[in-house]
Motif scaffolding. Structure first.
Motif, PDB file in Angstrom:
ATOM      1  N   LYS A 122       0.699  -1.229  -0.123  1.00 40.23           N
ATOM      2  CA  LYS A 122      -0.021  -0.015  -0.049  1.00 40.23           C
ATOM      3  C   LYS A 122       1.015   1.085   0.067  1.00 40.23           C
ATOM      4  O   LYS A 122       1.752   1.295   0.811  1.00 40.23           O
ATOM      5  CB  LYS A 122      -0.757  -0.110   1.208  1.00 40.23           C
ATOM      6  CG  LYS A 122      -1.932   1.140   1.324  1.00 40.23           C
ATOM      7  CD  LYS A 122      -2.692   0.776   2.772  1.00 40.23           C
ATOM      8  CE  LYS A 122      -3.721  -0.019   2.573  1.00 40.23           C
ATOM      9  NZ  LYS A 122      -4.607  -0.101   3.776  1.00 40.23           N
ATOM     10  N   GLU A 123       0.777   1.966  -0.949  1.00 42.52           N
ATOM     11  CA  GLU A 123       1.849   3.198  -1.150  1.00 42.52           C
ATOM     12  C   GLU A 123       0.970   4.304  -0.466  1.00 42.52           C
ATOM     13  O   GLU A 123      -0.327   4.250  -0.123  1.00 42.52           O
ATOM     14  CB  GLU A 123       1.764   3.656  -2.661  1.00 42.52           C
ATOM     15  CG  GLU A 123       2.443   2.583  -3.339  1.00 42.52           C
ATOM     16  CD  GLU A 123       2.470   2.946  -4.815  1.00 42.52           C
ATOM     17  OE1 GLU A 123       3.147   2.231  -5.846  1.00 42.52           O
ATOM     18  OE2 GLU A 123       2.017   4.041  -5.370  1.00 42.52           O
TER      19      GLU A 123
ATOM     20  N   LEU B  82      -2.186   4.329  -3.513  1.00 45.31           N
ATOM     21  CA  LEU B  82      -2.540   3.070  -4.253  1.00 45.31           C
ATOM     22  C   LEU B  82      -2.068   1.988  -3.578  1.00 45.31           C
ATOM     23  O   LEU B  82      -1.148   1.757  -2.913  1.00 45.31           O
ATOM     24  CB  LEU B  82      -2.155   3.377  -5.679  1.00 45.31           C
ATOM     25  CG  LEU B  82      -2.561   4.288  -6.561  1.00 45.31           C
ATOM     26  CD1 LEU B  82      -2.270   4.560  -7.968  1.00 45.31           C
ATOM     27  CD2 LEU B  82      -4.212   4.186  -6.677  1.00 45.31           C
ATOM     28  N   LYS B  83      -2.892   0.838  -3.790  1.00 44.20           N
ATOM     29  CA  LYS B  83      -2.429  -0.774  -3.568  1.00 44.20           C
ATOM     30  C   LYS B  83      -1.817  -1.508  -4.865  1.00 44.20           C
ATOM     31  O   LYS B  83      -2.370  -1.206  -6.115  1.00 44.20           O
ATOM     32  CB  LYS B  83      -3.516  -1.383  -2.881  1.00 44.20           C
ATOM     33  CG  LYS B  83      -3.854  -0.671  -1.903  1.00 44.20           C
ATOM     34  CD  LYS B  83      -4.896  -1.442  -0.674  1.00 44.20           C
ATOM     35  CE  LYS B  83      -6.323  -1.243  -1.585  1.00 44.20           C
ATOM     36  NZ  LYS B  83      -6.981   0.031  -1.395  1.00 44.20           N
ATOM     37  N   GLU B  84      -1.067  -2.379  -4.700  1.00 45.82           N
ATOM     38  CA  GLU B  84      -0.916  -3.363  -5.625  1.00 45.82           C
ATOM     39  C   GLU B  84      -0.259  -4.433  -5.041  1.00 45.82           C
ATOM     40  O   GLU B  84      -0.027  -4.759  -3.884  1.00 45.82           O
ATOM     41  CB  GLU B  84       0.647  -2.667  -6.551  1.00 45.82           C
ATOM     42  CG  GLU B  84       1.912  -2.714  -5.520  1.00 45.82           C
ATOM     43  CD  GLU B  84       3.000  -2.415  -6.257  1.00 45.82           C
ATOM     44  OE1 GLU B  84       3.021  -2.723  -7.698  1.00 45.82           O
ATOM     45  OE2 GLU B  84       4.088  -2.021  -5.788  1.00 45.82           O
ATOM     46  N   TRP B  85      -0.303  -5.600  -5.868  1.00 45.54           N
ATOM     47  CA  TRP B  85       0.086  -6.937  -5.328  1.00 45.54           C
ATOM     48  C   TRP B  85       0.703  -7.978  -6.398  1.00 45.54           C
ATOM     49  O   TRP B  85       0.546  -7.547  -7.590  1.00 45.54           O
ATOM     50  CB  TRP B  85      -1.128  -7.707  -4.550  1.00 45.54           C
ATOM     51  CG  TRP B  85      -2.228  -7.730  -5.880  1.00 45.54           C
ATOM     52  CD1 TRP B  85      -3.217  -6.934  -6.101  1.00 45.54           C
ATOM     53  CD2 TRP B  85      -2.622  -8.968  -6.583  1.00 45.54           C
ATOM     54  NE1 TRP B  85      -4.282  -7.324  -7.011  1.00 45.54           N
ATOM     55  CE2 TRP B  85      -3.434  -8.648  -7.126  1.00 45.54           C
ATOM     56  CE3 TRP B  85      -2.171 -10.290  -6.623  1.00 45.54           C
ATOM     57  CZ2 TRP B  85      -4.448  -9.613  -8.366  1.00 45.54           C
ATOM     58  CZ3 TRP B  85      -2.758 -11.129  -7.223  1.00 45.54           C
ATOM     59  CH2 TRP B  85      -3.772 -10.949  -8.172  1.00 45.54           C
ATOM     60  N   SER B  86       1.475  -8.824  -5.794  1.00 49.32           N
ATOM     61  CA  SER B  86       1.990  -9.713  -7.141  1.00 49.32           C
ATOM     62  C   SER B  86       2.303 -11.073  -6.178  1.00 49.32           C
ATOM     63  O   SER B  86       2.120 -11.184  -5.064  1.00 49.32           O
ATOM     64  CB  SER B  86       3.418  -9.191  -7.532  1.00 49.32           C
ATOM     65  OG  SER B  86       4.270  -8.735  -6.057  1.00 49.32           O
TER      66      SER B  86
ATOM     67  N   GLN C 256       2.178 -10.241 -11.880  1.00 46.56           N
ATOM     68  CA  GLN C 256       1.759  -8.966 -11.385  1.00 46.56           C
ATOM     69  C   GLN C 256       0.360  -8.874 -11.250  1.00 46.56           C
ATOM     70  O   GLN C 256      -0.451  -9.182 -12.468  1.00 46.56           O
ATOM     71  CB  GLN C 256       2.364  -7.784 -12.373  1.00 46.56           C
ATOM     72  CG  GLN C 256       2.189  -6.628 -11.948  1.00 46.56           C
ATOM     73  CD  GLN C 256       2.755  -5.897 -10.700  1.00 46.56           C
ATOM     74  OE1 GLN C 256       3.836  -6.141 -10.381  1.00 46.56           O
ATOM     75  NE2 GLN C 256       1.713  -5.680  -9.772  1.00 46.56           N
TER      76      GLN C 256
ATOM     77  N   THR D 195      -3.228  -7.298 -11.282  1.00 40.63           N
ATOM     78  CA  THR D 195      -3.810  -5.988 -11.917  1.00 40.63           C
ATOM     79  C   THR D 195      -5.106  -6.047 -11.390  1.00 40.63           C
ATOM     80  O   THR D 195      -5.912  -6.901 -11.523  1.00 40.63           O
ATOM     81  CB  THR D 195      -3.783  -5.892 -13.401  1.00 40.63           C
ATOM     82  OG1 THR D 195      -4.342  -4.840 -14.162  1.00 40.63           O
ATOM     83  CG2 THR D 195      -4.524  -7.204 -14.155  1.00 40.63           C
TER      84      THR D 195
END
Lengths: 137, 135
Positions: free
Chosen positions: A32-33, A52-56, A129, A131
């Motif tokens: 989580k940025e 923003l959030k991201e996941w991988s 990655q 999305t």
């Protein structure tokens, strides 16, 4: 129900609808940025807002020959990374009794490596990655 | 077949090894043993004893023991070194290129010669790494 540790083998990971065969280990990373909004009024402390959030996901496994119904093997991943730019669904399911940690989302397979040493099995490592949203259920 | 059953089958049923370790006075008997030698073994006769130890393998999420790694210890005994060397070549010939659905690979890793002075015999221990797959 009492708190029970989950074993790695109680998690199945499905890529594009099929369980990844002979996977040995995996990791899921969610970030989580934050944006810094510190001002002179912050009384000596940095302040942040969530951005923003991201996941991988990374998965390692054994390269295999042959097919098994309902299973994704290395060759399927190879075809995907070379010939497809389409996002695919990924699902991580806890198959243990009373398990509730099921996660699903869409990923691009962005990295795939294969390595082998004499006297050992051939292994692959994949990077996916995420999305869009990662959805717990 | 389990690994013990498999390796027993390979070493006990190979015709070249049976010929090399056939007991001249009792042709129905072959001096090929697993785990340990019998106490009554005639020390003047060549013998082979083998043992094994699981050292690891590959466990995966959807299959326990997808591959199993073993160390296979093969010890050759004989009253002279040239008999041991001849039998060593037989064992190496059998094992070095052996491969089937279950024995995925056998790699010769080490050799350790020695002698048992009290029993007036020589031994040669070979260590192999074996990659085994249950089917």
């Amino acid at each position: 129900m009492a708190v029970v540790p989950i074993l790695a083998k109680q998690i199945t990971i499905s890529f594009n609808g099929d369980v990844i065969a002979r996977s040995a280990d995996y990791s899921l990373e969610i970030n989580k940025e934050t944006i810094e909004i510190t001002t002179l009024d912050s009384q000596g402390w940095k302040e942040f807002l969530v951005d923003l959030k991201e996941w991988s996901v990374t998965v390692n496994g054994l390269v295999t020959r042959g097919l098994e119904a309902g299973k994704t093997v290395y060759d399927d991943l190879l075809q995907n990374i070379i010939n497809s730019d389409v996002v695919v669904p990924i699902v991580m399911v806890d198959t243990g009794d009373g398990g509730t940690i099921n996660l699903s989302g869409n990923v691009y397979l962005t990295g795939l490596s294969k390595s082998g040493t004499v006297g050992d099995s051939v292994k692959w490592a994949g990077k996916m990655q995420g999305t869009g949203a990662l959805i717990p259920a | 077949m389990t690994f013990p059953e498999k390796i027993n089958s390979i070493l006990q049923n190979d015709e070249s090894l049976k010929t090399a370790f056939q007991d001249a006075e009792n042709p129905e008997k072959f001096n090929i043993y697993s785990t340990h030698l019998p106490d009554e073994l005639d020390q003047k006769k060549p013998a082979l004893v083998f043992n094994y130890k699981k050292t690891g393998g590959e466990n995966v999420l959807d299959f326990d023991n997808a591959l199993e790694d073993y160390n296979l210890f093969v010890i050759l005994l004989a009253p002279d070194t040239s008999t041991n060397e001849t039998n060593l070549n037989l064992v190496r010939t059998l094992l070095d290129d052996f491969e089937d659905e279950q024995i995925r690979d056998i790699i010769h890793e080490d050799d350790d010669p020695g002698s048992q002075d009290d029993k007036k015999r020589y031994f040669k221990m070979q260590i192999y790494k074996v990659i085994f797959q249950r089917v």
